[in-house]
Design a protein around this motif. Sequence first.
Motif, PDB file in Angstrom:
ATOM      1  N   ALA A  39       5.964  52.006  95.224  1.00  0.00           N
ATOM      2  CA  ALA A  39       4.749  51.435  95.628  1.00  0.00           C
ATOM      3  C   ALA A  39       4.735  51.132  97.139  1.00  0.00           C
ATOM      4  O   ALA A  39       6.075  50.786  97.591  1.00  0.00           O
ATOM      5  CB  ALA A  39       4.327  50.332  94.734  1.00  0.00           C
ATOM      6  N   PRO A  40       3.531  50.974  97.693  1.00  0.00           N
ATOM      7  CA  PRO A  40       3.696  50.733  99.116  1.00  0.00           C
ATOM      8  C   PRO A  40       4.274  49.295  99.432  1.00  0.00           C
ATOM      9  O   PRO A  40       4.070  48.240  98.576  1.00  0.00           O
ATOM     10  CB  PRO A  40       2.310  50.660  99.796  1.00  0.00           C
ATOM     11  CG  PRO A  40       1.430  51.606  98.538  1.00  0.00           C
ATOM     12  CD  PRO A  40       2.413  51.196  97.367  1.00  0.00           C
ATOM     13  N   GLY A  41       5.311  49.385 100.166  1.00  0.00           N
ATOM     14  CA  GLY A  41       5.893  48.013 100.602  1.00  0.00           C
ATOM     15  C   GLY A  41       7.037  47.530  99.553  1.00  0.00           C
ATOM     16  O   GLY A  41       7.455  46.447  99.616  1.00  0.00           O
ATOM     17  N   LYS A  42       7.317  48.250  98.627  1.00  0.00           N
ATOM     18  CA  LYS A  42       8.349  47.962  97.485  1.00  0.00           C
ATOM     19  C   LYS A  42       9.347  48.959  97.429  1.00  0.00           C
ATOM     20  O   LYS A  42       9.293  50.195  97.918  1.00  0.00           O
ATOM     21  CB  LYS A  42       7.584  47.860  96.221  1.00  0.00           C
ATOM     22  CG  LYS A  42       6.538  46.738  96.106  1.00  0.00           C
ATOM     23  CD  LYS A  42       5.808  46.550  94.999  1.00  0.00           C
ATOM     24  CE  LYS A  42       4.775  45.375  94.738  1.00  0.00           C
ATOM     25  NZ  LYS A  42       4.502  45.209  93.232  1.00  0.00           N
ATOM     26  N   GLU A  43      10.504  48.605  96.693  1.00  0.00           N
ATOM     27  CA  GLU A  43      11.647  49.375  96.563  1.00  0.00           C
ATOM     28  C   GLU A  43      11.403  50.450  95.307  1.00  0.00           C
ATOM     29  O   GLU A  43      10.562  50.132  94.563  1.00  0.00           O
ATOM     30  CB  GLU A  43      12.646  48.520  96.089  1.00  0.00           C
ATOM     31  CG  GLU A  43      13.111  47.770  97.502  1.00  0.00           C
ATOM     32  CD  GLU A  43      14.451  46.944  97.156  1.00  0.00           C
ATOM     33  OE1 GLU A  43      15.135  46.358  98.111  1.00  0.00           O
ATOM     34  OE2 GLU A  43      15.050  47.004  96.010  1.00  0.00           O
ATOM     35  N   ARG A  44      11.943  51.480  95.427  1.00  0.00           N
ATOM     36  CA  ARG A  44      11.724  52.508  94.224  1.00  0.00           C
ATOM     37  C   ARG A  44      12.183  51.666  93.056  1.00  0.00           C
ATOM     38  O   ARG A  44      13.365  51.109  93.111  1.00  0.00           O
ATOM     39  CB  ARG A  44      12.605  53.636  94.812  1.00  0.00           C
ATOM     40  CG  ARG A  44      12.626  54.766  93.732  1.00  0.00           C
ATOM     41  CD  ARG A  44      13.043  55.956  94.155  1.00  0.00           C
ATOM     42  NE  ARG A  44      14.591  55.995  94.608  1.00  0.00           N
ATOM     43  CZ  ARG A  44      15.311  56.936  95.350  1.00  0.00           C
ATOM     44  NH1 ARG A  44      14.593  57.918  95.795  1.00  0.00           N
ATOM     45  NH2 ARG A  44      16.562  56.424  95.839  1.00  0.00           N
ATOM     46  N   GLU A  45      11.818  51.974  91.751  1.00  0.00           N
ATOM     47  CA  GLU A  45      12.080  51.529  90.772  1.00  0.00           C
ATOM     48  C   GLU A  45      12.113  52.499  89.572  1.00  0.00           C
ATOM     49  O   GLU A  45      11.263  53.462  89.680  1.00  0.00           O
ATOM     50  CB  GLU A  45      11.265  50.447  90.206  1.00  0.00           C
ATOM     51  CG  GLU A  45       9.749  50.740  90.130  1.00  0.00           C
ATOM     52  CD  GLU A  45       9.044  49.601  89.576  1.00  0.00           C
ATOM     53  OE1 GLU A  45       9.595  48.460  89.190  1.00  0.00           O
ATOM     54  OE2 GLU A  45       7.758  49.805  89.320  1.00  0.00           O
ATOM     55  N   PHE A  46      13.001  52.309  88.695  1.00  0.00           N
ATOM     56  CA  PHE A  46      13.221  53.227  87.446  1.00  0.00           C
ATOM     57  C   PHE A  46      11.949  53.072  86.554  1.00  0.00           C
ATOM     58  O   PHE A  46      11.523  52.034  86.293  1.00  0.00           O
ATOM     59  CB  PHE A  46      14.392  52.980  86.717  1.00  0.00           C
ATOM     60  CG  PHE A  46      14.428  53.694  85.370  1.00  0.00           C
ATOM     61  CD1 PHE A  46      14.031  53.046  84.271  1.00  0.00           C
ATOM     62  CD2 PHE A  46      14.998  55.002  85.529  1.00  0.00           C
ATOM     63  CE1 PHE A  46      14.441  53.551  83.013  1.00  0.00           C
ATOM     64  CE2 PHE A  46      15.163  55.862  84.305  1.00  0.00           C
ATOM     65  CZ  PHE A  46      14.756  54.974  83.069  1.00  0.00           C
ATOM     66  N   VAL A  47      11.338  54.212  86.068  1.00  0.00           N
ATOM     67  CA  VAL A  47      10.261  54.309  85.316  1.00  0.00           C
ATOM     68  C   VAL A  47      10.459  54.777  83.565  1.00  0.00           C
ATOM     69  O   VAL A  47      10.603  53.825  82.679  1.00  0.00           O
ATOM     70  CB  VAL A  47       9.309  55.055  85.720  1.00  0.00           C
ATOM     71  CG1 VAL A  47       8.070  54.839  84.592  1.00  0.00           C
ATOM     72  CG2 VAL A  47       8.767  54.694  87.136  1.00  0.00           C
ATOM     73  N   SER A  58      14.756  56.390  77.710  1.00  0.00           N
ATOM     74  CA  SER A  58      14.859  54.679  78.176  1.00  0.00           C
ATOM     75  C   SER A  58      13.791  54.285  79.014  1.00  0.00           C
ATOM     76  O   SER A  58      13.095  55.233  79.910  1.00  0.00           O
ATOM     77  CB  SER A  58      16.055  54.354  78.936  1.00  0.00           C
ATOM     78  OG  SER A  58      16.139  52.944  79.468  1.00  0.00           O
ATOM     79  N   TYR A  59      13.059  53.104  79.049  1.00  0.00           N
ATOM     80  CA  TYR A  59      12.062  52.811  79.781  1.00  0.00           C
ATOM     81  C   TYR A  59      12.042  51.638  80.273  1.00  0.00           C
ATOM     82  O   TYR A  59      12.890  50.612  79.728  1.00  0.00           O
ATOM     83  CB  TYR A  59      10.742  52.816  78.703  1.00  0.00           C
ATOM     84  CG  TYR A  59      10.343  54.062  78.078  1.00  0.00           C
ATOM     85  CD1 TYR A  59      10.919  54.410  76.940  1.00  0.00           C
ATOM     86  CD2 TYR A  59       9.476  54.772  78.752  1.00  0.00           C
ATOM     87  CE1 TYR A  59      10.671  55.598  76.209  1.00  0.00           C
ATOM     88  CE2 TYR A  59       9.357  56.257  78.122  1.00  0.00           C
ATOM     89  CZ  TYR A  59       9.648  56.470  76.974  1.00  0.00           C
ATOM     90  OH  TYR A  59       9.246  57.811  76.420  1.00  0.00           O
ATOM     91  N   ALA A  60      11.267  51.438  81.561  1.00  0.00           N
ATOM     92  CA  ALA A  60      11.397  50.105  82.008  1.00  0.00           C
ATOM     93  C   ALA A  60      10.405  49.398  81.321  1.00  0.00           C
ATOM     94  O   ALA A  60       9.460  50.055  80.734  1.00  0.00           O
ATOM     95  CB  ALA A  60      10.799  50.238  83.675  1.00  0.00           C
ATOM     96  N   ASP A  61      10.542  48.108  81.420  1.00  0.00           N
ATOM     97  CA  ASP A  61       9.728  47.269  80.416  1.00  0.00           C
ATOM     98  C   ASP A  61       8.244  47.512  80.964  1.00  0.00           C
ATOM     99  O   ASP A  61       7.412  47.211  79.963  1.00  0.00           O
ATOM    100  CB  ASP A  61      10.317  45.639  80.729  1.00  0.00           C
ATOM    101  CG  ASP A  61      11.461  45.270  80.288  1.00  0.00           C
ATOM    102  OD1 ASP A  61      11.738  44.113  80.599  1.00  0.00           O
ATOM    103  OD2 ASP A  61      11.849  45.943  79.280  1.00  0.00           O
ATOM    104  N   SER A  62       7.988  47.771  81.888  1.00  0.00           N
ATOM    105  CA  SER A  62       6.394  47.906  82.598  1.00  0.00           C
ATOM    106  C   SER A  62       6.074  49.083  82.201  1.00  0.00           C
ATOM    107  O   SER A  62       4.806  49.213  81.974  1.00  0.00           O
ATOM    108  CB  SER A  62       6.376  47.943  84.121  1.00  0.00           C
ATOM    109  OG  SER A  62       7.535  48.846  84.493  1.00  0.00           O
TER     110      SER A  62
END
Length: 123
Positions: A39-47, A58-62
């Motif tokens: 997301a803009p201004g955020k670090e890359r995250e696993f989904v 495997s899934y991220a909690d979100s």
Amino acid sequence: VQLQASGGGLVQAGDSLRLSCASSGRSFSNNGVGWFRQAPGKEREFVAGINWRGDSTSYADSAKGRFTISRERSKYMVYLQMNSLKPEDTAVYSCAASRYATVTTSSVDYQYWGRGTLVTVSS
């Protein structure tokens, strides 16, 4: 391995989207594949991630309970079905092929990255 993500777009909160990840060149059929977002201004995250056979995920909690990752090895495709989208899901989504056949959640384990697709969720 060359990867290309597609299927993003502008949707309203509560809508669904299905993202696709296609491989060209050498197939990623024997690799784990993951979806990441930034997301803009955020670090890359696993989904979400899936192993080479498609029988372990495997899934991220979100993403749990709303997103589903799947693959069609014969078609060299991996999908991310996203339901009940929220504004906080807005990001550029990218797929990546892991160095390993198993599911991994760390970006350092992923060797090949595709260009992302933008998902925008309006409230």
